[in-house]
Each structure stands twice: as structure tokens, then as C-alpha cells.
Scaffold this motif. Structure first.
Motif, mmCIF file in Angstrom:
data_model
loop_
_atom_site.group_PDB
_atom_site.id
_atom_site.type_symbol
_atom_site.label_atom_id
_atom_site.label_comp_id
_atom_site.label_asym_id
_atom_site.label_seq_id
_atom_site.Cartn_x
_atom_site.Cartn_y
_atom_site.Cartn_z
ATOM 1 N N UNK A 70 29.450 33.820 39.758
ATOM 2 C CA UNK A 70 30.691 34.631 39.961
ATOM 3 C C UNK A 70 30.170 35.893 40.531
ATOM 4 N N UNK A 71 31.061 36.457 41.545
ATOM 5 C CA UNK A 71 30.468 37.561 42.385
ATOM 6 C C UNK A 71 30.427 39.117 41.520
ATOM 7 N N UNK A 72 30.394 38.906 40.277
ATOM 8 C CA UNK A 72 29.925 40.173 39.602
ATOM 9 C C UNK A 72 29.384 39.928 38.496
ATOM 10 N N UNK A 73 28.449 40.606 37.707
ATOM 11 C CA UNK A 73 27.748 40.539 36.590
ATOM 12 C C UNK A 73 28.828 41.306 35.337
ATOM 13 N N UNK A 94 41.033 38.839 39.876
ATOM 14 C CA UNK A 94 41.842 38.787 40.939
ATOM 15 C C UNK A 94 41.358 39.461 42.111
ATOM 16 N N UNK A 95 40.978 40.676 42.168
ATOM 17 C CA UNK A 95 40.188 41.353 42.948
ATOM 18 C C UNK A 95 38.665 41.011 43.326
ATOM 19 N N UNK A 96 37.905 40.545 42.155
ATOM 20 C CA UNK A 96 36.651 40.051 42.691
ATOM 21 C C UNK A 96 36.606 38.808 43.389
ATOM 22 N N UNK A 97 37.906 38.028 43.185
ATOM 23 C CA UNK A 97 37.744 36.514 43.834
ATOM 24 C C UNK A 97 37.906 36.651 45.415
#
Length: 475
Positions: A70-73, A94-97
Motif C-alpha cells: 500500500x502506498x502509505x505506512x 481514496x486519495x492514496x489510491x
């Protein structure tokens, strides 16, 4: 329909990349299972983050899985899916996707599958696949009707007056659609650059796209399927309802999308046929406590049996005093994930109160269940038009007051309105319910026929597989 014999021994490795929400993840997983069942040399792989993998592991069947980070820890792996956690977490996911493009590029570069299927909301995916010379297919977990209507709205938006209260969507293959502007998707005239890119992609020429897959079937919306094919001029495959791929696997059906509450199915076993209204508003509907309170009062005073899926565990914030005691035996509350397809297929279920998300629309229709509509956001009000005005198998919970896709404009729907709507809709003899149920059951017959041998959806899956083998044979 025979496959191309020149490529019958060639494996076709298909990577499927869904958006991070159950409403997109689940139907794409079902589509992957349909591909695996269509031919032994098609090897579909779901490409997801670990948190999303946990939701589909139990129902994968022969489908493989490949995970990427996933693009954020800052998000726990148990909440990498929109609608699983709080509203704030859903908005963040939604933003991180929109930040996962590098991870997708790395995977495609490393594994080089024969075909990539990704969610339509990943607007960059066609160019990424083209960069590696991989054929690309768009997956829409929706029908042709909402996209055709939305495309007309998208074309009209530049000429809309900001003072307009209603619009008429004309030039449709079916009846004209009239809508209050406040019921249009709230991103229709967007100033967000990423959102604009998504919708420019959805309605653009798509030079790098081989084909488009829809979770619908032609008999449901034949004119709109033809219109989409005419306007888009791309290969379109209408392969739904994809949920039917689970009917032979009861365990996979119950745990489709998560650990479903099977206690509700046992409760339904004790109810008369057609006597229960199933109340569920999807995984991303966040009711305020005041509205939950009114909904609880309305279901209680409706004097009908109900099975209600409730988000979260803080029921004490909105539950009326003594409510659980008063509805004991007549109402059942699911506090978590519910096996929706199994509930809708149960003989005791007689009506479905829904937010009109496409999966719910199609699953309700596939079960032959008439619906009470209560849309909230996105294209849900457009889907409602299909049910109420085109098919005629549904009625609005509330046809008064202010309804809107914008949360700040939502008006409280009184419990008395909800009680009246449910009581009237569930009248066992005469009234609108009987006619609507008949129409819904006719759709269900068509839905089942579409996925069986010789049906339109079965044929479109075979066409798609043939075309895929033709693609990799010519590379």
C-alpha cells in the motif's frame, strides 16, 4: 464457440488490478473466476495490496493472487479498503489510491503478463500497459445505462447555468431523464485535476485500450449497451451478473468480500417467504446518528420483518431506548459484513432497501427482488432512474424533501416516512409491490439465462477469451 486452434496450447496470463473498495474489488474477483472457468489455459491473477487480499482470499477458487505494498505506512493493512474504517480513513485511502502508479509500473515491468485488466478509475493504466507492449482492458463494475447518461451530462456540463435547478438528459436511446442538479454526481463539474483526468479518460477516445468489460447483461439494458458501443467504438463485453459465478460454492458466496455473518441466514430460515425487507446501504455510506435513529424508528413502526446491516459498533449513540427489546424476533441487525447475495437469494427476503450502488442493483435484480431506493452519492441517483423509471421494479423511500449527492445538503428522512414506505411497499396483496415484484422476477429470469450456455454474457466471455488468445498469438 471454439477457441483459436493455433493458440490452444498457449497460456494467457491476465493481471487484474481493482480499485481499493469492495464495490470494485469483489466484482473484479468474480470476473477473474469467470475467466479461469472459461478456459484452462487462462491464468488470472488478482493484483492487490495485502489488506485487500485478506477480503478475497476465501473466495478466490483457481484465481492466483499477487500483492504489492500500500502506498502509505500511515494506513494499517486491516484498513486498506475504502469503507472498512472510518469516513476519514476512506477519504484518505481514496486519495492514496492515486499514488500507486509506480508500484503498478514495477509489477508490469517485472512480470510482463499477457493482458492487463484494471479498474476504469486508474486513468493512467492504459498508457502504462502500452509502455510495456501489454494489451489493456478496462473493467467497469457498473452498467451501460449510468455511463451513457453520465456521458450526456458530461457533454452538457459546459452549457449548464449555475442557476439551473433541473436538467433534462435527452438524446438517449430510452426515455428522457429529468434530474435535479443537486442529484447529479458532485464531481460532474470538477476543479480537481486528478478527478478531471479520470473523467476525461472515461469519456475519451482511449487509443491504448483493447476492450471494455461491463458487469451487466444485454437483456437488462440492451439499447444502452448498443449506444455505448456506438459512441465508444471499442470492443465491449457485457459479462454479468458476475455474482452468479459463486452459486455453486456456498462457502465462497457467504465469505465473498469478507467474513460474512451467517447468523442472519439462520434467522431468515425462521421467517415466512417474502416477509423480510433487507436494509443495506453499501460499504461507503456514512449515516449520521440522527438519521440512524430515525431509520431505527421507521423500521420498528413499519410492522414488517427486517434485516438491517449497520456500520460500526456504536449503536448506543443512536439506538432508541428499549428498541432492541421491542423489535426482538421481528428485526435482525448485522454489525459488520453481510453475505448480501445469499440474503437476497433467501426465500424469506421480499424487498431490498438500497443505496442503488451498481452491485446492489444488479444483485437485487438477479434475485428478482423489488427495491426501495435511497441513493446518496456518485451515480446512485442515476441508477435509481433505471430501477424506478425504466424497469419499474422499485419505489423511492422518500420522494419529498431535499435529496442530494452532497452530504451537507442531506435532509433528515423522518422515521414516519420510512415506516409508511416500508409498510406500504410490503403489502402482501395488491398494490404496487406485486407489479414491481413481477417485473423484478422477469429480470431475474433474463439474468440467469444470460450467464448460461448460449446466453449473451456467456457468449461475451467466450468472445473475450477468443480475442485474448488471438492477441497473444499475434504478438
Amino acid at each position: 464457440m471454439a477457441l483459436n486452434p493455433n493458440n490452444s496450447n498457449k497460456k494467457c496470463r491476465v493481471f487484474l488490478i481493482p480499485q481499493m473498495s469492495r464495490g470494485h474489488l469483489i466484482p473484479m474477483t468474480d470476473f477473474a473466476k469467470l475467466l479461469a472457468a472459461a478456459h484452462p489455459d487462462v491464468e488470472p491473477t488478482m493484483v492487490v495490496t495485502p489488506g485487500n487480499a485478506a477480503l478475497i482470499n476465501a473466495s478466490l477458487g483457481q484465481v492466483q493472487i499477487l500483492t504489492y505494498p500500500f502506498p502509505s505506512e500511515s494506513i494499517k493493512s486491516t484498513a486498506e479498503t475504502m469503507g472498512v474504517g472510518s469516513k476519514e480513513e476512506t477519504m484518505l485511502i481514496n486519495k492514496l489510491s492515486l499514488l500507486i502508479r509506480p508500484a503498478q509500473e514495477e509489477l508490469l515491468s517485472k512480470y510482463k503478463p499477457d493482458v492487463v485488466v484494471s479498474d476504469a478509475l486508474f486513468y493512467w493504466a492504459p498508457s502504462v500497459a502500452a509502455q510495456f507492449g501489454i494489451p489493456y482492458i478496462v473493467f467497469f463494475p457498473c452498467g451501460a445505462f449510468p455511463l451513457v447518461v453520465f456521458k450526456r451530462i458530461y457533454d452538457m456540463q459546459q452549457s449548464m447555468s449555475i442557476d439551473t435547478d433541473h436538467i433534462t438528459v435527452s438524446d438517449l436511446p430510452g426515455p428522457k431523464i429529468e434530474m435535479p442538479v443537486r442529484e447529479l454526481p458532485n464531481y460532474r463539474i470538477g476543479h480537481d485535476e486528478e478527478i478531471n483526468k479520470i473523467f476525461d479518460s472515461l469519456f475519451g477516445s482511449w487509443p491504448d485500450v483493447f476492450g471494455i468489460v461491463f458487469n451487466t447483461f444485454r437483456a437488462l439494458e440492451s439499447e444502452y449497451c448498443k449506444e455505448y458501443e456506438r459512441v465508444q467504438m471499442k470492443r465491449a463485453y457485457f459479462i454479468g451478473p458476475v455474482s452468479f459465478c459463486n452459486t455453486s460454492n456456498v462457502d465462497g458466496l457467504i465469505h465473498r468480500g469478507g467474513e460474512g455473518d451467517v447468523g442472519c441466514l439462520r434467522w431468515l430460515d425462521g421467517k415466512e417467504d417474502g416477509s423480510v425487507v433487507f436494509v443495506s446501504f453499501g460499504s461507503q455510506c456514512y449515516f449520521k446518528s440522527e438519521q440512524l435513529h430515525e431509520l431505527a424508528i421507521g423500521l420498528e413502526h413499519s410492522r414488517r420483518n427486517f434485516l438491517w446491516v449497520v456500520r460500526g459498533n456504536n449503536m448506543e449513540e443512536w439506538m432508541p431506548d428499549g428498541w432492541e427489546d421491542r423489535i426482538a424476533g421481528r428485526g435482525f441487525v448485522v454489525k459488520g459484513w453481510a453475505p448480501q447475495v445469499a440474503i437476497l437469494a433467501h426465500p424469506a427476503t421480499g424487498a431490498f432497501m438500497t443505496h442503488c450502488g451498481w452491485n446492489s442493483v444488479l444483485e437485487g435484480l438477479s434475485a428478482g427482488i423489488p427495491m426501495l431506493t435511497w441513493p446518496f452519492a456518485a451515480e446512485e441517483f442515476i441508477n435509481e432512474k433505471l430501477l424506478v423509471e425504466v424497469i419499474g421494479c422499485a419505489a423511492k423511500v422518500w420522494d419529498g424533501g431535499k435529496r442530494s449527492t452532497r452530504e451537507e445538503e442531506h435532509e433528515l428522512v423522518p422515521g414516519s416516512v420510512i415506516a409508511h414506505a416500508v409498510f406500504k411497499f410490503m403489502e402482501p396483496a395488491g398494490g404496487e409491490y406485486v407489479a414491481m415484484r413481477s417485473k423484478a422476477q422477469n429480470v431475474a429470469v433474463s439474468a440467469l439465462a444470460a450467464v448460461q450456455e448460449g446466453g449473451s454474457s456467456h457468449g461475451d466471455i467466450r468472445d473475450l477469451v477468443n480475442n485474448l488468445f488471438g492477441l497473444i498469438g499475434s504478438k
